[in-house]
Enzyme design. Structure first.
Site, PDB file in Angstrom:
ATOM      1  N   SER A 143       5.742   0.658  -3.153  1.00  0.00           N
ATOM      2  CA  SER A 143       6.861  -0.163  -2.703  1.00  0.00           C
ATOM      3  C   SER A 143       6.462  -1.218  -1.684  1.00  0.00           C
ATOM      4  O   SER A 143       7.039  -2.309  -1.653  1.00  0.00           O
ATOM      5  CB  SER A 143       7.964   0.735  -2.113  1.00  0.00           C
ATOM      6  OG  SER A 143       8.442   1.633  -3.073  1.00  0.00           O
ATOM      7  N   HIS A 199       8.363  -0.818   3.463  1.00  0.00           N
ATOM      8  CA  HIS A 199       9.067  -1.908   2.789  1.00  0.00           C
ATOM      9  C   HIS A 199       9.066  -3.181   3.640  1.00  0.00           C
ATOM     10  O   HIS A 199       8.762  -4.273   3.145  1.00  0.00           O
ATOM     11  CB  HIS A 199      10.508  -1.495   2.476  1.00  0.00           C
ATOM     12  CG  HIS A 199      10.603  -0.453   1.407  1.00  0.00           C
ATOM     13  ND1 HIS A 199      11.808  -0.067   0.861  1.00  0.00           N
ATOM     14  CD2 HIS A 199       9.651   0.276   0.779  1.00  0.00           C
ATOM     15  CE1 HIS A 199      11.585   0.863  -0.066  1.00  0.00           C
ATOM     16  NE2 HIS A 199      10.290   1.096  -0.120  1.00  0.00           N
TER      17      HIS A 199
END
Length: 295
Positions: free
Chosen positions: A200, A246
């Protein structure tokens, strides 16, 4: 001249055959298709389009002195512009299969973890204990099918256009720098005993670079913004999601992607790879700082 410009039947210049929104007065000297300044390839006489320069339009091939066709960011145009994205997906899938086949012992060696076991035990594993490779292996490791499925679908839809625009070397640099930044931010901000895994961080870096690509092409950025907003909402509302990775990947992707796509042509390579190196130095410095804190 003034009279000719004012004639009712005067037409605006045609659009580039690869970028229809860009008007141009330049044409390929072989196939006569209109080409913009980003697509034209220097030849012994005039300019060639990327297809003619690469020998994909038949005839006698490109002129001997024609330079290699370039992507929007100055990379080399490849026969398969999405090959590296396919390879990255393949690596992630292969590691996922290995995790399912080999079990927890293999998974434990691949995930990102700061220090383990926790006090009062003496730590023997983790990045702070010298296992720096975990900052990279975690980028290709998934345990659950929904996790790898979502990440690989997103990687394809974001990565394929970016690879085509950047070229393989610049695209791989963007991916690895963003993924490393995501790993380091998770190492820096999360509990040292929290295990983190997944692509991610790198994928959020692709989000940032996609925004830079949309701006470079003067495209509508609303779809990118909406998709990014949904992803961020998911990041902060769902449990067991590393918001640190993230945000770290997103920040690195914005900086690196902007440098890749907006660097001035005369010193493009220096700015692109210089910025990438600077981002790596910053995140490595943060990792060293966190290690010093934990040890």
């Amino acid at each position: 001249m003034d009279h000719a410009a004012g004639r009712p039947d005067a037409q605006s210049p045609p659009g580039c055959y690869r970028h229809p929104g860009r008007e141009t007065g330049i044409r390929c000297t072989r196939c006569e298709r209109p080409i913009c300044t980003d697509c034209m390839v220097n030849a012994s006489v005039g300019f060639h389009c990327p297809d003619c320069a690469a020998g994909r339009t038949g005839g006698n091939g490109p002129a001997p002195s024609a330079s290699r066709p370039r992507t929007l960011a100055g990379g080399t145009v490849a026969a398969d512009p999405h090959l590296l994205t396919k390879v990255l997906i393949g690596i992630n899938v292969a590691v996922f299969i290995a995790v399912q086949a080999l079990g927890d012992s293999f998974l434990a060696d691949m995930v990102l973890i700061g220090r383990w076991p926790p006090a009062p035990f003496v730590p023997t594993e983790g990045v702070a204990e010298g296992e720096w490779y975990r900052l990279v292996t975690t980028m290709f490791t998934h345990e659950e099918i929904w996790h790898i499925g979502f990440n690989m679908i997103t990687l394809w839809f974001l990565g394929a256009p970016l690879e085509e625009a950047l070229g393989r070397a610049r695209y791989l640099t963007l991916y690895l720098v963003s993924g490393l930044a995501g790993s380091v931010f998770a190492y820096l901000l999360a509990s040292p005993t929290t295990a983190t895994l997944g692509a991610s961080g790198a994928i959020f870096g692709l989000f940032g670079a996609t925004a830079a690509l949309a701006r470079r092409r003067n495209a509508d950025m609303r779809p990118v913004v909406v998709l990014l907003a949904i992803s961020l909402i998911f990041t902060f509302t769902q449990g067991n999601v590393s918001w640190q990775a993230h945000l770290g990947g997103l920040a690195a992707g914005v900086v690196t992607g902007f440098a890749m796509l907006h660097a001035p042509r005369e010193r493009r390579t220096l700015v692109q790879y210089g910025t990438s190196a600077l981002v790596v130095l910053v995140v490595v410095g943060l990792a060293l700082l966190r290690t010093a804190q934990l040890t």
